[in-house]
Design an enzyme around this catalytic site. Structure first.
Site, PDB file in Angstrom:
ATOM      1  N   HIS A  82      38.047  40.294  35.194  1.00 51.22           N
ATOM      2  CA  HIS A  82      39.090  40.532  36.189  1.00 51.22           C
ATOM      3  C   HIS A  82      39.666  41.943  36.087  1.00 51.22           C
ATOM      4  O   HIS A  82      39.893  42.448  34.987  1.00 51.22           O
ATOM      5  CB  HIS A  82      40.217  39.512  36.008  1.00 51.22           C
ATOM      6  N   PRO A  83      39.915  42.607  37.209  1.00 46.94           N
ATOM      7  CA  PRO A  83      40.596  43.904  37.161  1.00 46.94           C
ATOM      8  C   PRO A  83      41.940  43.780  36.441  1.00 46.94           C
ATOM      9  O   PRO A  83      42.636  42.774  36.571  1.00 46.94           O
ATOM     10  CB  PRO A  83      40.789  44.267  38.635  1.00 46.94           C
TER      11      PRO A  83
END
Length: 324
Positions: A82-83
């Site tokens: 995930h960013p």
């Protein structure tokens, strides 16, 4: 409670159960607010904690959770799907009852100032709490992610709203945090059938995500929807991961049907739907013509991941039912 707000911070830790437990304990340590849900993902390496209650209590609990995350999470070692930009990656305040979005924005700015000054963490304010239109979107505040933070801090356009403005060992450990106020957001992921070729499945998920996200402007783009495609190792499949930023505009039912159609055009199918965190009851009631929660759970395949310990229990996934 006459006034209720919700807080949904996302922490960059999805594997260390002790750290997750310590953060959740801090989030539930203030009288007048309650932890409603804790949702961790191993591949995403991320945990979403949802708590709600009286505004002052929720803001204090949020500060305590950020403090624990800063102490226990070292971003120099973090890797996940995930960013992210920091140990506490993003922290929104959400109006639930008797509180306006503007009031939540004021609370968010006060919390951001305290986090910056007392914990020494660079903070960007987003959505309703943003100081400029440039900073309203989470994706803009997070652009470059943690690895790009040294350059971001040094640039005149991205000086943090609060906290340190220079890279240091302390900032290297915590990263930055994005704090703001928004209305309910649906974090909904759609599983794609596995072909046995991971690279091909991920490419397909990313293609579908590009097709449906609002920013792409394709004939199939969905207003107020953000989307990415990725591989989730513990599920053994690719996902189209979406943020439904205004479910009154594009709801979970519309998003599901759009992803199903996009998958079918490519010769594959959606095998199930995963809700991260919680949803308001109206979002499910409005998802199908039957206008019931049980119909939505069945039609959207929300309970398809029960065998993986990710079943959808309305009593535990709907905000209003948890607050009763």
């Amino acid at each position: 409670m006459e006034k209720v707000i919700e807080c949904v911070p996302n922490f960059s830790e999805g594997r260390d159960r002790e750290t997750i437990g310590a953060i959740a304990e801090a989030a539930g340590s203030v009288s007048g607010e309650y932890v409603l849900h804790v949702d961790s993902g191993v591949a995403a390496h991320r945990t979403v904690v949802t708590f709600a209650g009286e505004p002052g209590a929720v803001v204090e609990a949020a500060f305590r959770a950020v403090e624990v995350a800063a102490r226990r999470i070292d971003m120099r070692r973090h890797r996940g799907e995930h960013p992210r930009i920091g140990a506490t990656d993003v922290l929104p305040l959400v109006p639930v009852r008797g509180v306006s979005l503007e009031e939540c924005a004021g609370l968010a700015r006060g919390l951001a100032e305290r986090v910056g000054e007392e914990l020494g963490i660079p903070v960007y304010c987003y959505e309703a709490a943003a100081a400029t239109p440039q900073r309203r979107g989470l994706e803009a505040c997070r652009r470059g992610e943690y690895e790009g933070l040294p350059d971001k801090l040094s640039g005149p356009d991205w000086r943090p709203d609060y906290g340190p403005t220079a890279w240091s060992e302390a900032v290297a450990r915590t990263g930055a945090t994005v704090i703001g106020a928004r209305n309910f957001l649906g974090a909904v992921n759609f599983n794609l059938a596995s072909s046995g070729n991971q690279a091909a499945d991920v490419a397909l998920a990313r293609e579908i995500a590009r097709e449906i996200r609002a920013a792409s402007g394709t004939p199939w783009s969905l207003p107020t929807v953000k989307a990415i495609g990725w591989w989730i190792e513990e599920y053994g499949c690719a996902q189209v991961s979406t943020n439904l930023t205004d479910m009154h505009v594009t709801g979970i039912g519309t998003a599901y049907r759009a992803v199903v159609a996009a998958a079918e055009r490519r010769g594959t199918k959606v095998t199930g739907t995963e809700v991260i965190g919680l949803l308001p009851e109206w979002a499910l009631v409005e998802a199908t013509d039957e206008r019931t929660v049980s119909a939505a759970v069945k039609a959207l395949r929300l309970d398809s991941m029960r065998h993986l310990g990710r079943g959808f229990d309305p009593a535990r996934k709907i905000v209003e039912r948890l607050l009763k």
